[in-house]
Write a protein that holds these residues in place. Structure first.
Motif, PDB file in Angstrom:
ATOM      1  N   GLU A 110      44.284  49.444  -5.807  1.00 28.17           N
ATOM      2  CA  GLU A 110      45.481  50.237  -5.553  1.00 28.17           C
ATOM      3  C   GLU A 110      45.822  51.029  -6.802  1.00 28.17           C
ATOM      4  O   GLU A 110      45.896  50.475  -7.903  1.00 28.17           O
ATOM      5  CB  GLU A 110      46.665  49.347  -5.170  1.00 28.17           C
ATOM      6  N   MET A 111      46.005  52.349  -6.594  1.00 28.06           N
ATOM      7  CA  MET A 111      46.364  53.263  -7.674  1.00 28.06           C
ATOM      8  C   MET A 111      47.332  54.303  -7.119  1.00 28.06           C
ATOM      9  O   MET A 111      47.426  54.477  -5.905  1.00 28.06           O
ATOM     10  CB  MET A 111      45.112  53.981  -8.215  1.00 28.06           C
ATOM     11  N   GLU A 112      48.018  55.014  -8.017  1.00 26.05           N
ATOM     12  CA  GLU A 112      48.866  56.130  -7.602  1.00 26.05           C
ATOM     13  C   GLU A 112      47.998  57.219  -6.979  1.00 26.05           C
ATOM     14  O   GLU A 112      46.815  57.339  -7.307  1.00 26.05           O
ATOM     15  CB  GLU A 112      49.637  56.697  -8.794  1.00 26.05           C
ATOM     16  N   GLY A 113      48.585  58.019  -6.109  1.00 24.89           N
ATOM     17  CA  GLY A 113      47.854  59.001  -5.321  1.00 24.89           C
ATOM     18  C   GLY A 113      46.926  59.922  -6.090  1.00 24.89           C
ATOM     19  O   GLY A 113      45.727  59.988  -5.803  1.00 24.89           O
ATOM     20  N   HIS A 114      47.450  60.654  -7.084  1.00 24.19           N
ATOM     21  CA  HIS A 114      46.607  61.609  -7.804  1.00 24.19           C
ATOM     22  C   HIS A 114      45.529  60.907  -8.632  1.00 24.19           C
ATOM     23  O   HIS A 114      44.407  61.400  -8.743  1.00 24.19           O
ATOM     24  CB  HIS A 114      47.462  62.541  -8.668  1.00 24.19           C
ATOM     25  N   GLU A 115      45.855  59.732  -9.178  1.00 26.55           N
ATOM     26  CA  GLU A 115      44.873  58.972  -9.943  1.00 26.55           C
ATOM     27  C   GLU A 115      43.811  58.390  -9.017  1.00 26.55           C
ATOM     28  O   GLU A 115      42.622  58.377  -9.350  1.00 26.55           O
ATOM     29  CB  GLU A 115      45.564  57.853 -10.724  1.00 26.55           C
ATOM     30  N   ALA A 116      44.238  57.941  -7.848  1.00 31.52           N
ATOM     31  CA  ALA A 116      43.291  57.400  -6.869  1.00 31.52           C
ATOM     32  C   ALA A 116      42.313  58.475  -6.412  1.00 31.52           C
ATOM     33  O   ALA A 116      41.107  58.232  -6.318  1.00 31.52           O
ATOM     34  CB  ALA A 116      44.047  56.838  -5.666  1.00 31.52           C
ATOM     35  N   ARG A 117      42.808  59.668  -6.151  1.00 27.82           N
ATOM     36  CA  ARG A 117      41.922  60.763  -5.719  1.00 27.82           C
ATOM     37  C   ARG A 117      40.929  61.131  -6.815  1.00 27.82           C
ATOM     38  O   ARG A 117      39.766  61.434  -6.546  1.00 27.82           O
ATOM     39  CB  ARG A 117      42.749  61.958  -5.262  1.00 27.82           C
ATOM     40  N   ALA A 118      41.378  61.100  -8.064  1.00 27.68           N
ATOM     41  CA  ALA A 118      40.484  61.382  -9.191  1.00 27.68           C
ATOM     42  C   ALA A 118      39.390  60.310  -9.289  1.00 27.68           C
ATOM     43  O   ALA A 118      38.216  60.616  -9.510  1.00 27.68           O
ATOM     44  CB  ALA A 118      41.265  61.466 -10.496  1.00 27.68           C
ATOM     45  N   ALA A 119      39.775  59.043  -9.109  1.00 25.89           N
ATOM     46  CA  ALA A 119      38.809  57.938  -9.165  1.00 25.89           C
ATOM     47  C   ALA A 119      37.798  58.047  -8.025  1.00 25.89           C
ATOM     48  O   ALA A 119      36.600  57.860  -8.232  1.00 25.89           O
ATOM     49  CB  ALA A 119      39.535  56.595  -9.111  1.00 25.89           C
ATOM     50  N   ILE A 120      38.277  58.357  -6.828  1.00 29.23           N
ATOM     51  CA  ILE A 120      37.388  58.505  -5.671  1.00 29.23           C
ATOM     52  C   ILE A 120      36.380  59.610  -5.939  1.00 29.23           C
ATOM     53  O   ILE A 120      35.176  59.441  -5.737  1.00 29.23           O
ATOM     54  CB  ILE A 120      38.197  58.793  -4.387  1.00 29.23           C
ATOM     55  N   SER A 121      36.879  60.736  -6.414  1.00 23.42           N
ATOM     56  CA  SER A 121      36.017  61.885  -6.687  1.00 23.42           C
ATOM     57  C   SER A 121      34.958  61.561  -7.751  1.00 23.42           C
ATOM     58  O   SER A 121      33.800  61.929  -7.616  1.00 23.42           O
ATOM     59  CB  SER A 121      36.890  63.052  -7.146  1.00 23.42           C
ATOM     60  N   ALA A 122      35.363  60.849  -8.793  1.00 25.21           N
ATOM     61  CA  ALA A 122      34.455  60.543  -9.900  1.00 25.21           C
ATOM     62  C   ALA A 122      33.480  59.417  -9.580  1.00 25.21           C
ATOM     63  O   ALA A 122      32.335  59.428 -10.053  1.00 25.21           O
ATOM     64  CB  ALA A 122      35.255  60.189 -11.149  1.00 25.21           C
ATOM     65  N   LEU A 123      33.912  58.429  -8.791  1.00 26.96           N
ATOM     66  CA  LEU A 123      33.100  57.223  -8.626  1.00 26.96           C
ATOM     67  C   LEU A 123      32.288  57.162  -7.336  1.00 26.96           C
ATOM     68  O   LEU A 123      31.373  56.350  -7.235  1.00 26.96           O
ATOM     69  CB  LEU A 123      33.989  55.978  -8.730  1.00 26.96           C
ATOM     70  N   ASN A 124      32.591  58.003  -6.355  1.00 32.50           N
ATOM     71  CA  ASN A 124      31.787  57.990  -5.128  1.00 32.50           C
ATOM     72  C   ASN A 124      30.387  58.507  -5.461  1.00 32.50           C
ATOM     73  O   ASN A 124      30.232  59.610  -5.972  1.00 32.50           O
ATOM     74  CB  ASN A 124      32.429  58.849  -4.035  1.00 32.50           C
ATOM     75  N   GLY A 125      29.391  57.685  -5.247  1.00 31.59           N
ATOM     76  CA  GLY A 125      28.014  58.029  -5.596  1.00 31.59           C
ATOM     77  C   GLY A 125      27.610  57.602  -6.999  1.00 31.59           C
ATOM     78  O   GLY A 125      26.441  57.711  -7.375  1.00 31.59           O
ATOM     79  N   TYR A 126      28.546  57.081  -7.774  1.00 27.67           N
ATOM     80  CA  TYR A 126      28.281  56.610  -9.136  1.00 27.67           C
ATOM     81  C   TYR A 126      27.279  55.452  -9.087  1.00 27.67           C
ATOM     82  O   TYR A 126      27.371  54.575  -8.242  1.00 27.67           O
ATOM     83  CB  TYR A 126      29.600  56.155  -9.764  1.00 27.67           C
TER      84      TYR A 126
END
Length: 89
Positions: free
Chosen positions: A49-65
């Motif tokens: 669980e993360m705040e919205g904008h931070e969560a979206r940044a994490a999803i973008s950076a880590l999907n496929g990592y």
């Protein structure tokens, strides 16, 4: 607050490693790493669980990592329905 699903984690993933992976992208509010009841090893997925904008940044950076040879699947948690076909009765 967004709940993120992270899948295809290595079996030896620890809570600390899981938290640190996401903390690079913002404040981690909570984690839930699925563990095997008998061995205690990671079952290959977890939630963050993360705040919205931070969560979206994490999803973008880590999907496929790639984590120790495993390509992670990271996205916003989708509610699980009773009917897996998606049809409502």
């Amino acid at each position: 607050m967004l709940r993120i699903y992270a899948g295809n984690l290595p079996a030896d993933t620890t809570e600390r490693e899981f938290t640190e992976l996401f903390a690079e992208h913002g404040r981690v509010r909570s984690i839930d790493l699925a563990r095997d009841i008998f061995s205690g090893r990671c079952r290959g997925f977890g939630f963050v669980e993360m705040e919205g904008h931070e969560a979206r940044a994490a999803i973008s950076a880590l999907n496929g990592y790639s984590l120790r040879g495993n390509s992670l699947r990271v996205n916003e948690e989708r509610p699980r329905g009773r009917d897996k076909g998606g049809r409502r009765r």
